[in-house]
Design an enzyme around this catalytic site. Structure first.
Site, PDB file in Angstrom:
ATOM      1  N   ASP A 303       0.900  -1.111  -0.090  1.00  9.08           N
ATOM      2  CA  ASP A 303      -0.053  -0.084  -0.071  1.00  9.08           C
ATOM      3  C   ASP A 303       0.927   1.363  -0.024  1.00  9.08           C
ATOM      4  O   ASP A 303       0.189   2.177  -0.348  1.00  9.08           O
ATOM      5  CB  ASP A 303      -0.984   0.007   1.168  1.00  9.08           C
ATOM      6  CG  ASP A 303      -1.971  -0.981   0.920  1.00  9.08           C
ATOM      7  OD1 ASP A 303      -2.405  -1.411   0.081  1.00  9.08           O
ATOM      8  OD2 ASP A 303      -3.002  -1.191   2.030  1.00  9.08           O
ATOM      9  N   TYR A 387      -9.971  -0.409   2.343  1.00  5.67           N
ATOM     10  CA  TYR A 387      -9.566  -0.382   3.665  1.00  5.67           C
ATOM     11  C   TYR A 387      -9.198   1.279   4.169  1.00  5.67           C
ATOM     12  O   TYR A 387      -8.671   2.025   3.201  1.00  5.67           O
ATOM     13  CB  TYR A 387      -8.342  -1.205   4.005  1.00  5.67           C
ATOM     14  CG  TYR A 387      -8.786  -2.268   4.489  1.00  5.67           C
ATOM     15  CD1 TYR A 387      -8.868  -2.387   5.937  1.00  5.67           C
ATOM     16  CD2 TYR A 387      -8.902  -3.518   3.743  1.00  5.67           C
ATOM     17  CE1 TYR A 387      -9.321  -3.658   6.556  1.00  5.67           C
ATOM     18  CE2 TYR A 387      -9.017  -4.742   4.403  1.00  5.67           C
ATOM     19  CZ  TYR A 387      -9.481  -4.875   5.954  1.00  5.67           C
ATOM     20  OH  TYR A 387      -9.715  -6.110   6.475  1.00  5.67           O
TER      21      TYR A 387
END
Length: 644
Positions: A303, A387
């Site tokens: 990420d 998320y």
């Protein structure tokens, strides 16, 4: 265009004017054109000696690194710009066509490009029609980092993979309606779907996953107001990027890859400021999934390196994200075209009450002494697809530093026939399967404990065997193991042994004659669970240990390497530590891996309550006594009332 130098510190984040200047310099040098995109623009920090010698108002070095992508040809380059002189210091082409490959981070505009290419493909349209889905107006194709599997048809190509989700209307949550068994692989440069896998007859889950007030229904009315008041304002002071609070002094930074960064953190005792950390950040995180199904076995998002934590930062809102008397800092990042993009209120600073710090009741006299704890909070939130992650750095009055990561948002799901049992996923709603996965963060802690030279040791607690020194078997003690070389310092945590790692200065000693130090106290969970044969194991080797220690090197910034997107692996920590450098009395960097292994629950749906993880840095001999002895005794606030 000129860059402002007089008011800037060498560690300040890039300004909008400086990001503009990056683009101007590259344009004038003939290094960018209409098809050039900026995957990232990062500040390049000056050498440590220069930073330490800098004084307010002095000129300082300001450099930036731009990673460029030509969306017409697929060519990639890395450029270094002197922001003061306005010159191009270096420009090198990146070899993305040969092993170990690697690609720049995903562009924001590539999200829509991937979706548009998939939805225009006749094979995708036929696959949807075969499932009885004829209205694809609100279909959502999630643009997902592809991993690396060394397939001949994928080598050297800039790829995304797309999984399909449905929405009943524009505001409907797509994550509740996965189209199982449909996977597209997209070549973003060629502009084509190079492979479309279509299998299975699983129905799309029907139940919505919306959690807005209109979907949830009336809010409860039983909670009474809870107000935080600081009538005299906060106790911290902010000047530019510098923050002072009680005994703490530090600088706050921000960049598109790591997001929030902390610099030159020091703690003062008896009027003497002592350094603790030169720099701290979350340098990478990997999210590997444990489902072997073809539609998900490739999922392992980086990420930070693939999506950029900072570029996806939220604008925070008072009363929602932050409570109390808040000081916000904006962040500036480069957009896909190299333009400065301001993220308002990206960083939040505030104080929090934190209960009792210390207390004692004298059983002989009845006298009671109590002091309350409070902490300085520096935080930001980022959203990567489904998320959301909050990163909260806490500074305490007793010298402790804590990082808490809060994971929330919507769990990523596939579909199955209702009632299906799977060892790799949990059914969290009828026919909706949430796979097991991990969130493994890597903190980069450039230590500077009471001086520039540090050493590190591992400390366990253990019982002493029965013998002459322990005839009754009750004794236990500590065992200290020096970590003298990098080959000795790739370590697992051991909760049963209470394992901690102590960084100490051989040059600074406390009143008792012992070296001043700080302990890294982990909150360990499993490390990377994928087998060594797995592709993600090669690419995320950093996540196979809770701790790595390296000798500082200016160009060693990211634990999975500079370009983890579509990289074959082996870069970063495993490559650096192969040199097996000496770690005794030198400039050290700790790399700490932590995070939850998530076996989803029905309670995680449709939006997941915050799941926390993190670690603590605790002074050990750094101070000569409790540094919070001089706190004022708590008084009764005039508005305080006891519940009768």
């Amino acid at each position: 265009m000129t860059a402002t130098t007089s008011t800037l510190h060498p560690l300040d984040p890039l300004t909008a004017a400086e990001i503009d200047r990056v683009r101007t310099v590259l344009t004038e040098a003939g290094r960018c054109g209409e098809s050039t995109r900026y995957a990232s623009v990062l500040p390049l920090e000056p050498p440590k000696a220069e930073v330490r010698a800098h004084r307010p108002g002095q000129p300082c070095t300001r450099r930036a690194q731009a990673v460029l992508l030509d969306v017409r040809t697929g060519g990639c380059a890395e450029a270094t710009i002197d922001l003061i002189a306005g010159t191009l210091l270096s420009h090198r082409e990146l070899d993305v066509e040969h092993r170990p490959y690697g690609q720049p981070a995903v562009l924001i505009e590539e999200y829509d490009r991937c979706a548009d290419l998939v939805k225009a493909d006749p094979r995708w349209q036929q696959a949807m029609a075969r499932r009885g889905i004829t209205d694809t107006t609100h279909a959502f194709v999630a643009p997902l980092a592809p991993g690396f599997f060394d397939r001949p048809d994928e080598r050297g190509r800039r790829l995304l993979r797309g999984l399909t989700f449905l929405r009943e209307h524009t505001e409907d949550s797509p994550w509740a309606h996965p189209v199982e068994g449909l996977l597209a692989t997209v070549d973003l440069i060629a502009g084509e779907v190079i492979e479309l896998d279509d299998a299975g007859e699983v129905p799309v889950p029907y139940r919505h996953g919306n959690f807005d007030p209109a979907s949830v229904g009336p809010a409860r009315t039983s909670l009474k107001p809870l107000e935080i008041s600081q009538p005299e304002g906060p106790s911290f002071r902010v000047r530019g990027s510098e923050v002072e609070w009680e005994s703490w002094r530090l600088r706050v930074g921000f960049n598109p890859r790591e997001g929030l960064t902390l610099h030159q953190v020091s703690f003062t005792e008896d009027g003497e400021p002592r350094p603790v950390l030169y720099r701290a950040s979350i340098a990478e995180m990997v999210v590997p999934y444990g489902d072997p199904a073809p539609w998900r076995r490739w999922i392992s998002y980086f990420d930070a390196g693939e999506y950029l934590l900072g570029k996806n930062a939220n604008s925070l809102k008072l009363g929602c994200d932050c409570l109390g008397v808040i000081h916000y800092l904006d962040a500036v990042v480069a957009g896909d075209h190299g333009e400065p993009v301001v993220i308002p209120q990206a960083i939040c600073l505030h104080e929090e009450d934190h209960g009792i710090l210390w207390k004692h009741t004298n059983v002989l006299t009845g006298a009671v002494e109590t002091r309350r704890s409070r902490r300085l909070v520096i935080s930001f939130f980022t959203t990567i697809g489904n998320y959301d992650y909050g990163f909260y750095w806490y500074f305490y009055l007793d010298g402790r530093i804590e990082l808490e990561v809060k994971a929330t948002g919507v769990v990523f799901c596939g579909a199955a026939h209702p009632g299906t049992e799977s060892p790799y996923a949990t059914e969290i709603a009828p026919g909706l399967m949430a796979p097991v996965h991990q969130h493994l963060f890597c903190a980069r802690l450039d230590m500077e404990v009471a001086g520039q030279r540090n050493s590190v040791e591992e400390i366990d607690v253990l019982g002493v065997p029965v013998g002459p020194d322990n005839p009754y078997g009750n004794a236990f003690t500590t065992r200290t193991t020096p970590l003298r070389r990098e080959s000795e310092a790739a370590r697992p945590a051991d909760p049963a042994a209470g394992r901690v790692w102590r960084v100490f200065s051989p040059d600074s000693r406390g009143e008792l004659g012992r070296p001043r130090g700080y302990q890294l106290v982990p909150r360990p969970g499993p490390t990377l669970l994928a087998r060594p044969e797995a592709a993600v194991h090669q690419r995320a080797t950093f996540a196979t240990r809770h701790l790595w220690v390296t000798r500082y090197s200016e160009d060693e910034r990211f634990p999975a390497g500079d370009y983890p997107n579509q990289h074959a692996g082996g870069a970063g920590l495993p490559a650096w530590t192969a040199a097996d450098r000496d770690l005794t009395g030198t400039d050290l960097v700790l790399w700490h891996v932590f995070g939850p292994t998530h076996v989803p629950r029905p309670e995680d749906w449709p939006v997941m309550p915050v799941d926390t993880c993190g670690f603590t840095l605790k002074p050990v001999g750094f101070c000569d006594r409790n540094p919070a002895l001089d706190l004022p005794a708590p008084g009764c606030h005039p508005s305080a009332k006891e519940d009768s």
